[in-house]
Design an enzyme around this catalytic site. Structure first.
Site, PDB file in Angstrom:
ATOM      1  N   ASP A  18      79.308-114.699  38.359  1.00 20.14           N
ATOM      2  CA  ASP A  18      77.904-115.017  38.635  1.00 20.14           C
ATOM      3  C   ASP A  18      77.691-116.525  38.759  1.00 20.14           C
ATOM      4  O   ASP A  18      78.389-117.316  38.138  1.00 20.14           O
ATOM      5  CB  ASP A  18      77.033-114.449  37.506  1.00 20.14           C
ATOM      6  N   GLY A  19      76.719-116.908  39.577  1.00 20.06           N
ATOM      7  CA  GLY A  19      76.307-118.307  39.642  1.00 20.06           C
ATOM      8  C   GLY A  19      76.605-119.014  40.953  1.00 20.06           C
ATOM      9  O   GLY A  19      76.429-120.232  41.047  1.00 20.06           O
ATOM     10  N   ASN A  20      77.029-118.277  41.958  1.00 20.73           N
ATOM     11  CA  ASN A  20      77.322-118.911  43.259  1.00 20.73           C
ATOM     12  C   ASN A  20      76.076-119.565  43.853  1.00 20.73           C
ATOM     13  O   ASN A  20      76.138-120.672  44.392  1.00 20.73           O
ATOM     14  CB  ASN A  20      77.811-117.865  44.272  1.00 20.73           C
ATOM     15  N   ARG A  22      73.299-120.665  42.338  1.00 22.02           N
ATOM     16  CA  ARG A  22      72.885-121.869  41.609  1.00 22.02           C
ATOM     17  C   ARG A  22      73.837-123.034  41.853  1.00 22.02           C
ATOM     18  O   ARG A  22      73.422-124.178  41.943  1.00 22.02           O
ATOM     19  CB  ARG A  22      72.785-121.551  40.107  1.00 22.02           C
ATOM     20  N   SER A  63      77.084-105.658  43.457  1.00 18.22           N
ATOM     21  CA  SER A  63      76.496-104.549  42.693  1.00 18.22           C
ATOM     22  C   SER A  63      75.666-103.661  43.611  1.00 18.22           C
ATOM     23  O   SER A  63      75.262-104.064  44.710  1.00 18.22           O
ATOM     24  CB  SER A  63      75.615-105.099  41.563  1.00 18.22           C
ATOM     25  N   ASN A  66      72.652-105.383  44.477  1.00 24.16           N
ATOM     26  CA  ASN A  66      72.752-106.541  45.382  1.00 24.16           C
ATOM     27  C   ASN A  66      72.355-106.205  46.823  1.00 24.16           C
ATOM     28  O   ASN A  66      72.089-107.107  47.620  1.00 24.16           O
ATOM     29  CB  ASN A  66      74.157-107.154  45.363  1.00 24.16           C
ATOM     30  N   TRP A  67      72.275-104.914  47.144  1.00 35.02           N
ATOM     31  CA  TRP A  67      71.806-104.533  48.493  1.00 35.02           C
ATOM     32  C   TRP A  67      70.374-104.987  48.720  1.00 35.02           C
ATOM     33  O   TRP A  67      69.909-105.094  49.856  1.00 35.02           O
ATOM     34  CB  TRP A  67      71.871-103.012  48.697  1.00 35.02           C
ATOM     35  N   ARG A 186      81.507-113.239  31.576  1.00 38.01           N
ATOM     36  CA  ARG A 186      80.397-113.460  32.514  1.00 38.01           C
ATOM     37  C   ARG A 186      80.165-114.958  32.635  1.00 38.01           C
ATOM     38  O   ARG A 186      79.978-115.651  31.632  1.00 38.01           O
ATOM     39  CB  ARG A 186      79.104-112.773  32.078  1.00 38.01           C
ATOM     40  N   ILE A 193      74.606-107.413  31.098  1.00 39.93           N
ATOM     41  CA  ILE A 193      75.696-106.609  31.648  1.00 39.93           C
ATOM     42  C   ILE A 193      75.447-106.286  33.129  1.00 39.93           C
ATOM     43  O   ILE A 193      76.372-106.000  33.873  1.00 39.93           O
ATOM     44  CB  ILE A 193      75.847-105.299  30.830  1.00 39.93           C
ATOM     45  N   SER A 194      74.177-106.332  33.549  1.00 35.08           N
ATOM     46  CA  SER A 194      73.817-106.066  34.949  1.00 35.08           C
ATOM     47  C   SER A 194      74.503-104.822  35.525  1.00 35.08           C
ATOM     48  O   SER A 194      75.043-104.848  36.631  1.00 35.08           O
ATOM     49  CB  SER A 194      74.122-107.295  35.820  1.00 35.08           C
TER      50      SER A 194
HETATM   51  C1  IPE Z   1      75.825-109.333  38.888  1.00 35.05           C
HETATM   52  O1  IPE Z   1      75.236-110.520  39.254  1.00 35.05           O
HETATM   53  C2  IPE Z   1      76.541-108.720  40.044  1.00 35.05           C
HETATM   54  C3  IPE Z   1      77.732-109.425  40.509  1.00 35.05           C
HETATM   55  C4  IPE Z   1      78.261-110.467  39.942  1.00 35.05           C
HETATM   56  C5  IPE Z   1      78.340-108.871  41.683  1.00 35.05           C
HETATM   57  P1  IPE Z   1      73.703-110.604  39.684  1.00 35.05           P
HETATM   58  O2  IPE Z   1      73.418-112.021  39.948  1.00 35.05           O
HETATM   59  O3  IPE Z   1      73.434-109.641  40.776  1.00 35.05           O
HETATM   60  O4  IPE Z   1      72.979-110.087  38.369  1.00 35.05           O
HETATM   61  P2  IPE Z   1      71.482-110.297  37.882  1.00 35.05           P
HETATM   62  O5  IPE Z   1      70.581-109.870  38.988  1.00 35.05           O
HETATM   63  O6  IPE Z   1      71.330-111.728  37.570  1.00 35.05           O
HETATM   64  O7  IPE Z   1      71.358-109.442  36.659  1.00 35.05           O
HETATM   65  C1  IPE Z   2      77.238-114.059  42.178  1.00 43.19           C
HETATM   66  O1  IPE Z   2      76.461-115.186  42.402  1.00 43.19           O
HETATM   67  C2  IPE Z   2      77.669-113.378  43.462  1.00 43.19           C
HETATM   68  C3  IPE Z   2      77.043-112.071  43.687  1.00 43.19           C
HETATM   69  C4  IPE Z   2      76.204-111.480  42.902  1.00 43.19           C
HETATM   70  C5  IPE Z   2      77.407-111.374  44.903  1.00 43.19           C
HETATM   71  P1  IPE Z   2      74.903-115.091  42.665  1.00 43.19           P
HETATM   72  O2  IPE Z   2      74.657-114.978  44.107  1.00 43.19           O
HETATM   73  O3  IPE Z   2      74.285-114.015  41.839  1.00 43.19           O
HETATM   74  O4  IPE Z   2      74.439-116.517  42.128  1.00 43.19           O
HETATM   75  P2  IPE Z   2      73.110-116.872  41.348  1.00 43.19           P
HETATM   76  O5  IPE Z   2      73.023-115.961  40.166  1.00 43.19           O
HETATM   77  O6  IPE Z   2      71.972-116.683  42.295  1.00 43.19           O
HETATM   78  O7  IPE Z   2      73.307-118.291  40.931  1.00 43.19           O
HETATM   79 MG    MG Z   3      73.444-113.985  39.998  1.00 41.93          MG
END
Ligand code: IPE
Ligand code: IPE
Ligand code: MG
Length: 246
Positions: A18-20, A22, A63, A66-67, A186, A193-194
């Site tokens: 997570d965090g790409n 940001r 996830s 994510n769709w 995480r 846990i998402s």
């Molecule tokens: C969880 O990250 C899903 C993946 C890393 C693929 P999200 O960024 O989608 O989770 P939430 O929405 O912050 O809970």
């Molecule tokens: C995780 O990074 C990648 C996926 C969920 C596909 P994010 O895209 O959720 O990055 P943030 O949480 O917005 O920083």
């Molecule tokens: Mg995220």
């Protein structure tokens, strides 16, 4: 830095990458650039896991929820996934890595499905490490799917209600042949846990770090593994029992 104990490595590491977004935002870049940078971390963590001798690595790549993201972002993520699979095939073959996937992969674009299944087939006899990608994955959806499959077998008469145990239910999940994760990482400082591996993480050790996924490289990973090795896993017993098992 302290040394890792090769005898106390987790058998299965699962990561919520997570965090790409940001990471990119902080640099005034688009979220897509963050995802591109994130695939470099994927490469690094897969390689390090293999070098260390970790047998199972599961990465939460996309996830079910994510769709709901903007369609251009979803499209970019699918394109990156397709390219990643193609570019990593050689490394997987050279290093004995078997690719697997969990999730509703039938929802992925046809081209991605094709690349995914081709890669899975080409790597199916590799035995050094299993890399599982969670794609269009949701833990609750996985459990609903398992319940439906079980009910189907009950109707057919191949499963009896009295025979339903934790082990049997596990066999109906995507992860049927996979040990439960020992360590869940995480990144990006979130404590949730998402919808990832809900059933499987019952006794998993959890490690969270503020590091954003594109910055999570070998060094950070080793820190997480060291932290894991300092923990005492009790599984409901007392501390004395874990130190002196009966
Ligand atoms: C969880 O990250 C899903 C993946 C890393 C693929 P999200 O960024 O989608 O989770 P939430 O929405 O912050 O809970
Ligand atoms: C995780 O990074 C990648 C996926 C969920 C596909 P994010 O895209 O959720 O990055 P943030 O949480 O917005 O920083
Ligand atoms: Mg995220």
């Amino acid at each position: 830095m302290e040394r890792l104990d090769p005898d106390k490595l987790p058998r299965h590491v699962a990561i919520i990458m997570d965090g790409n977004g940001r990471w990119a935002k902080r640099r005034g870049l688009t979220r897509i650039v963050g995802h591109q940078k994130g695939t470099e971390s994927v490469r690094d963590i897969v390689r390090t896991s293999r070098e260390l001798g970790i047998k199972w690595l599961t990465l939460y790549a996309f996830s079910e929820e994510n769709w709901k993201r903007p369609s251009y972002e979803v499209k970019a993520l699918m394109g990156l996934l397709n390219r990643y699979l193609k570019s990593e095939l050689k490394e997987m073959l050279d290093n004995g890595i078997r690719l697997a996937c969990i999730g509703q992969t039938e929802k992925l674009p046809p081209e991605v499905q094709r690349t995914l299944w081709q890669t899975i087939e080409k790597t199916e006899h590799n035995t050094e490490m299993t890399l599982t990608l969670a794609l269009s994955y949701g833990g609750r959806q996985e459990i609903v799917r398992a319940v439906k499959k079980m009910l189907g077998d009950i109707e057919k008469g191949t499963l009896h209600v009295n025979r339903i145990t934790e082990e049997r239910l596990s066999e109906y999940l995507y992860t049927a042949d996979t040990p439960d994760p020992d360590l869940l990482i995480r990144t990006s400082g979130e404590y949730r846990i998402s919808n990832f591996l809900l059933w499987q993480v019952a006794y998993t050790e959890i490690f969270t770090t503020p590091t954003l996924w594109p910055d999570f490289r070998k060094e950070r990973y080793l820190e997480a593994l060291l932290d894991y090795q300092k923990r005492e896993r009790r599984f409901g017993t007392t501390g004395e029992q874990t130190i002196h098992p009966e």
